[in-house]
Design a protein around this motif. Structure first.
Motif, PDB file in Angstrom:
ATOM      1  N   ASN A   2     100.260 -96.524  10.243  1.00 54.99           N
ATOM      2  CA  ASN A   2     100.230 -95.074  10.144  1.00 54.99           C
ATOM      3  C   ASN A   2      99.835 -94.414  11.461  1.00 54.99           C
ATOM      4  N   LYS A   6     102.128 -91.939  14.070  1.00 57.71           N
ATOM      5  CA  LYS A   6     101.697 -90.563  14.332  1.00 57.71           C
ATOM      6  C   LYS A   6     101.660 -90.286  15.830  1.00 57.71           C
ATOM      7  N   TRP A  51     105.462 -91.936   8.625  1.00 60.68           N
ATOM      8  CA  TRP A  51     104.074 -91.650   8.258  1.00 60.68           C
ATOM      9  C   TRP A  51     103.935 -90.471   7.304  1.00 60.68           C
ATOM     10  N   MET A  52     104.975 -89.675   7.144  1.00 55.75           N
ATOM     11  CA  MET A  52     104.871 -88.549   6.227  1.00 55.75           C
ATOM     12  C   MET A  52     105.331 -88.880   4.815  1.00 55.75           C
ATOM     13  N   SER A  53     106.014 -90.000   4.646  1.00 51.44           N
ATOM     14  CA  SER A  53     106.495 -90.330   3.306  1.00 51.44           C
ATOM     15  C   SER A  53     105.325 -90.680   2.410  1.00 51.44           C
ATOM     16  N   ARG A  54     105.480 -90.385   1.171  1.00 48.20           N
ATOM     17  CA  ARG A  54     104.426 -90.668   0.209  1.00 48.20           C
ATOM     18  C   ARG A  54     105.053 -91.275  -1.028  1.00 48.20           C
ATOM     19  N   LYS A  55     104.299 -92.112  -1.670  1.00 50.45           N
ATOM     20  CA  LYS A  55     104.786 -92.736  -2.885  1.00 50.45           C
ATOM     21  C   LYS A  55     104.434 -91.848  -4.072  1.00 50.45           C
ATOM     22  N   LEU A  56     105.441 -91.529  -4.855  1.00 48.59           N
ATOM     23  CA  LEU A  56     105.233 -90.706  -6.023  1.00 48.59           C
ATOM     24  C   LEU A  56     104.821 -91.581  -7.197  1.00 48.59           C
TER      25      LEU A  56
END
Length: 65
Positions: A2, A6, A51-56
């Motif tokens: 991460n 960034k 680094w901006m992706s997120r797991k839903l």
């Protein structure tokens, strides 16, 4: 992973903004600005989603099998 992405993302954004400001100040040629901005844009679009992706969260009631 991460933190390095960034840093790359921030450097790529700087590669887009700084040459444009230098051209505005008359310190850089337009052709160089175009190539640096293109490279920075490509690098930013590659690094930032990493680094901006997120797991839903998956809700079991909404999943159909």
């Amino acid at each position: 992973m991460n933190a390095p992405t960034k840093v790359v993302s921030l450097l790529a954004l700087g590669a887009v903004i700084v040459p444009c400001l230098l051209f505005f100040a008359g310190a850089m040629e337009l052709d160089i600005v175009k190539w640096l901005a293109l490279g920075g844009t490509i690098a930013w679009f590659i690094a930032t989603p990493l680094w901006m992706s997120r797991k839903l969260p998956v809700d079991a009631t909404e999943v159909e099998i």
